[in-house]
Motif scaffolding. Structure first.
Motif, PDB file in Angstrom:
ATOM      1  N   HIS A   1      34.898  22.273 -21.553  1.00  0.00           N
ATOM      2  CA  HIS A   1      35.652  23.504 -21.789  1.00  0.00           C
ATOM      3  C   HIS A   1      36.927  23.578 -20.950  1.00  0.00           C
ATOM      4  O   HIS A   1      37.170  22.752 -20.077  1.00  0.00           O
ATOM      5  CB  HIS A   1      34.774  24.721 -21.474  1.00  0.00           C
ATOM      6  CG  HIS A   1      34.321  24.763 -20.043  1.00  0.00           C
ATOM      7  ND1 HIS A   1      35.144  25.140 -19.016  1.00  0.00           N
ATOM      8  CD2 HIS A   1      33.112  24.469 -19.465  1.00  0.00           C
ATOM      9  CE1 HIS A   1      34.490  25.075 -17.873  1.00  0.00           C
ATOM     10  NE2 HIS A   1      33.256  24.656 -18.110  1.00  0.00           N
TER      11      HIS A   1
ATOM     12  N   LEU B   1      36.501  29.177 -18.573  1.00  0.00           N
ATOM     13  CA  LEU B   1      35.506  29.300 -19.629  1.00  0.00           C
ATOM     14  C   LEU B   1      34.182  28.697 -19.158  1.00  0.00           C
ATOM     15  O   LEU B   1      33.968  28.535 -17.970  1.00  0.00           O
ATOM     16  CB  LEU B   1      36.018  28.617 -20.897  1.00  0.00           C
ATOM     17  CG  LEU B   1      37.320  29.184 -21.465  1.00  0.00           C
ATOM     18  CD1 LEU B   1      37.798  28.354 -22.654  1.00  0.00           C
ATOM     19  CD2 LEU B   1      37.146  30.642 -21.875  1.00  0.00           C
ATOM     20  N   ASN B   2      33.292  28.374 -20.077  1.00  0.00           N
ATOM     21  CA  ASN B   2      32.009  27.761 -19.745  1.00  0.00           C
ATOM     22  C   ASN B   2      31.453  27.110 -20.989  1.00  0.00           C
ATOM     23  O   ASN B   2      32.049  27.187 -22.070  1.00  0.00           O
ATOM     24  CB  ASN B   2      31.037  28.803 -19.165  1.00  0.00           C
ATOM     25  CG  ASN B   2      30.793  29.952 -20.126  1.00  0.00           C
ATOM     26  OD1 ASN B   2      30.049  29.811 -21.096  1.00  0.00           O
ATOM     27  ND2 ASN B   2      31.408  31.101 -19.866  1.00  0.00           N
TER      28      ASN B   2
ATOM     29  N   THR C   1      31.375  28.576 -24.626  1.00  0.00           N
ATOM     30  CA  THR C   1      32.553  28.730 -25.478  1.00  0.00           C
ATOM     31  C   THR C   1      32.457  27.850 -26.721  1.00  0.00           C
ATOM     32  O   THR C   1      33.101  28.096 -27.724  1.00  0.00           O
ATOM     33  CB  THR C   1      33.838  28.396 -24.692  1.00  0.00           C
ATOM     34  OG1 THR C   1      34.987  28.745 -25.479  1.00  0.00           O
ATOM     35  CG2 THR C   1      33.938  26.916 -24.379  1.00  0.00           C
TER      36      THR C   1
ATOM     37  N   HIS D   1      32.585  26.580 -12.699  1.00  0.00           N
ATOM     38  CA  HIS D   1      32.490  27.357 -13.936  1.00  0.00           C
ATOM     39  C   HIS D   1      31.032  27.476 -14.365  1.00  0.00           C
ATOM     40  O   HIS D   1      30.204  26.618 -14.056  1.00  0.00           O
ATOM     41  CB  HIS D   1      33.280  26.687 -15.053  1.00  0.00           C
ATOM     42  CG  HIS D   1      34.751  26.611 -14.823  1.00  0.00           C
ATOM     43  ND1 HIS D   1      35.318  25.689 -13.972  1.00  0.00           N
ATOM     44  CD2 HIS D   1      35.776  27.333 -15.343  1.00  0.00           C
ATOM     45  CE1 HIS D   1      36.639  25.849 -13.974  1.00  0.00           C
ATOM     46  NE2 HIS D   1      36.933  26.839 -14.783  1.00  0.00           N
TER      47      HIS D   1
ATOM     48  N   GLY E   1      31.313  37.462 -24.665  1.00  0.00           N
ATOM     49  CA  GLY E   1      32.085  36.650 -23.736  1.00  0.00           C
ATOM     50  C   GLY E   1      31.905  37.085 -22.290  1.00  0.00           C
ATOM     51  O   GLY E   1      31.747  36.252 -21.393  1.00  0.00           O
TER      52      GLY E   1
ATOM     53  N   ASN F   1      29.964  34.968 -19.161  1.00  0.00           N
ATOM     54  CA  ASN F   1      30.882  34.467 -18.135  1.00  0.00           C
ATOM     55  C   ASN F   1      30.814  35.271 -16.841  1.00  0.00           C
ATOM     56  O   ASN F   1      31.681  35.150 -15.984  1.00  0.00           O
ATOM     57  CB  ASN F   1      32.324  34.472 -18.667  1.00  0.00           C
ATOM     58  CG  ASN F   1      33.173  33.369 -18.055  1.00  0.00           C
ATOM     59  OD1 ASN F   1      32.677  32.497 -17.336  1.00  0.00           O
ATOM     60  ND2 ASN F   1      34.467  33.402 -18.317  1.00  0.00           N
TER      61      ASN F   1
ATOM     62  N   HIS G   1      33.172  32.037 -12.941  1.00  0.00           N
ATOM     63  CA  HIS G   1      34.108  30.963 -12.613  1.00  0.00           C
ATOM     64  C   HIS G   1      34.916  31.287 -11.360  1.00  0.00           C
ATOM     65  O   HIS G   1      35.303  32.431 -11.105  1.00  0.00           O
ATOM     66  CB  HIS G   1      35.018  30.634 -13.803  1.00  0.00           C
ATOM     67  CG  HIS G   1      35.929  31.743 -14.228  1.00  0.00           C
ATOM     68  ND1 HIS G   1      37.162  31.936 -13.669  1.00  0.00           N
ATOM     69  CD2 HIS G   1      35.785  32.701 -15.176  1.00  0.00           C
ATOM     70  CE1 HIS G   1      37.754  32.965 -14.261  1.00  0.00           C
ATOM     71  NE2 HIS G   1      36.933  33.446 -15.161  1.00  0.00           N
TER      72      HIS G   1
ATOM     73  N   ASN H   1      42.177  28.535 -27.649  1.00  0.00           N
ATOM     74  CA  ASN H   1      40.732  28.290 -27.615  1.00  0.00           C
ATOM     75  C   ASN H   1      40.252  27.963 -29.026  1.00  0.00           C
ATOM     76  O   ASN H   1      39.542  28.743 -29.675  1.00  0.00           O
ATOM     77  CB  ASN H   1      39.984  29.491 -27.051  1.00  0.00           C
ATOM     78  CG  ASN H   1      40.257  29.707 -25.575  1.00  0.00           C
ATOM     79  OD1 ASN H   1      40.807  28.852 -24.899  1.00  0.00           O
ATOM     80  ND2 ASN H   1      39.883  30.880 -25.088  1.00  0.00           N
TER      81      ASN H   1
ATOM     82  N   GLU I   1      36.814  28.564 -30.437  1.00  0.00           N
ATOM     83  CA  GLU I   1      36.396  29.928 -30.732  1.00  0.00           C
ATOM     84  C   GLU I   1      37.123  30.503 -31.940  1.00  0.00           C
ATOM     85  O   GLU I   1      36.555  31.318 -32.670  1.00  0.00           O
ATOM     86  CB  GLU I   1      36.634  30.827 -29.510  1.00  0.00           C
ATOM     87  CG  GLU I   1      35.798  30.431 -28.291  1.00  0.00           C
ATOM     88  CD  GLU I   1      36.053  31.332 -27.089  1.00  0.00           C
ATOM     89  OE1 GLU I   1      36.877  32.246 -27.198  1.00  0.00           O
ATOM     90  OE2 GLU I   1      35.429  31.096 -26.040  1.00  0.00           O
TER      91      GLU I   1
END
Length: 309
Positions: free
Chosen positions: A56, A60-61, A64, A84, A195, A199, A212, A286, A289
């Motif tokens: 990612h 993010l992680n 995603t 992250h 999200g 996160n 993160h 992204n 997504e």
């Protein structure tokens, strides 16, 4: 190596799968202790050995990639980069691609048994290039999503900088959702809630904080800058051309039409790597997504070509 499953983090998958009319694959959380005391964490989708590894972007992680993985329907490993998701923060705050690549190599050695098709978005793309250059035997192919060396995506829109450089902890996740939506992020409220949930974490004192490290680094850097004691550094600044020059596996650059890589950047990439393939997807930065079905189709085509089918 520890394998654990937290059902709450997978609670969004059925609805996402329903939208795509695909089944929910088996998925589990993996944790690998590292020699320096840190851990690297990942999600493994499917029961067979993974053929695809996903990396990612900054902030993010692994989650995603959920929708892309569902659309792909292949055994896949999605790694939380250091700092992250559920992977440990680095005390030296070194999140440059070559440093991150060392953890990815450890994860690949532990959790894969065939060379991987590595797909890396943004920071993950540069990290993937570093992995492929250093350990070519681990990488079958490299797909880089909306990044070329030299582009500093951490600069981003002013609203994004304000979002991550604001408070680093909150009373509730709902407070964070409201803040994100007020600044124009996250799409629908349901998407934003997903999200934010995936996160963030709840600390022992009950406060909610970003998982993160970058948000915390950004806030500290901005405070130092405002105090006149230091300039706010870029969180993502790495050339990476040397790594790309050392990659022997096939390379594809995916440019997001509404992302950060402009046509001139893609042309420079092609000039430096004439054997690479360059393609575009109508999505934002992204891509995993906002263009997951199209990205999954590209990955599937690469897997099919590699299999000679």
């Amino acid at each position: 190596m520890d394998v654990t499953t937290d059902n709450s983090e997978f609670s969004y998958l059925p609805a996402q799968a329903g939208t795509l009319s695909v089944p929910v694959p088996p998925v589990e959380r993996l944790t690998l202790p590292l020699p320096d005391g840190r851990t690297v964490s990942a999600l493994r989708y499917g029961t067979d050995a993974p053929r695809v590894t996903l990396l990612h972007g900054a902030g993010l992680n692994a989650h995603t990639w959920d929708t892309t993985v569902l659309a792909l329907g292949q055994p896949t490993l999605a790694i939380d980069l250091a700092g992250h998701g559920d992977s440990s923060w680095r005390t030296d705050a070194d999140y440059t691609p070559r440093t991150l690549a060392a953890d990815v190599v450890a994860a690949l050695e532990a959790w894969t048994d065939v060379p991987q098709l590595i797909v890396g978005q943004s920071l993950g793309g540069l990290t993937g290039a570093a992995v492929a250059a250093a350990r070519p035997e681990l990488v079958q192919e490299l797909i880089i999503v909306d990044i070329t060396p030299g582009i500093d995506v951490s600069a981003g829109p002013a609203a994004l900088r304000e979002f991550y450089a604001g408070p680093t902890d909150f009373a509730t996740r709902a407070e964070l959702v409201d803040r994100a939506m007020a600044l124009g992020f996250g799409g629908t409220k349901a998407e934003t809630e997903r999200g934010v949930f995936l996160n963030t974490r709840v600390r022992d004192d009950g406060r909610v904080e970003w998982k993160h490290h970058f948000a915390h680094l950004a806030a500290h850097a901005l405070a130092a800058h405002d105090a006149g004691t230091a300039a706010a550094p870029s969180l993502l600044h790495e050339t990476g051309w040397d790594d790309l020059a050392g990659v022997v596996a096939p390379v594809t650059l995916v440019r997001a039409v509404r992302g950060f890589v402009q046509e001139a950047d893609a042309e420079e990439f092609q000039r430096r790597l004439p054997e690479a393939r360059v393609t575009a997807i109508d999505a934002t930065h992204n891509v995993q997504e906002t263009g997951p079905v199209e990205l999954a189709a590209l990955i599937r085509a690469s897997l099919t070509a590699a299999s000679g089918l």
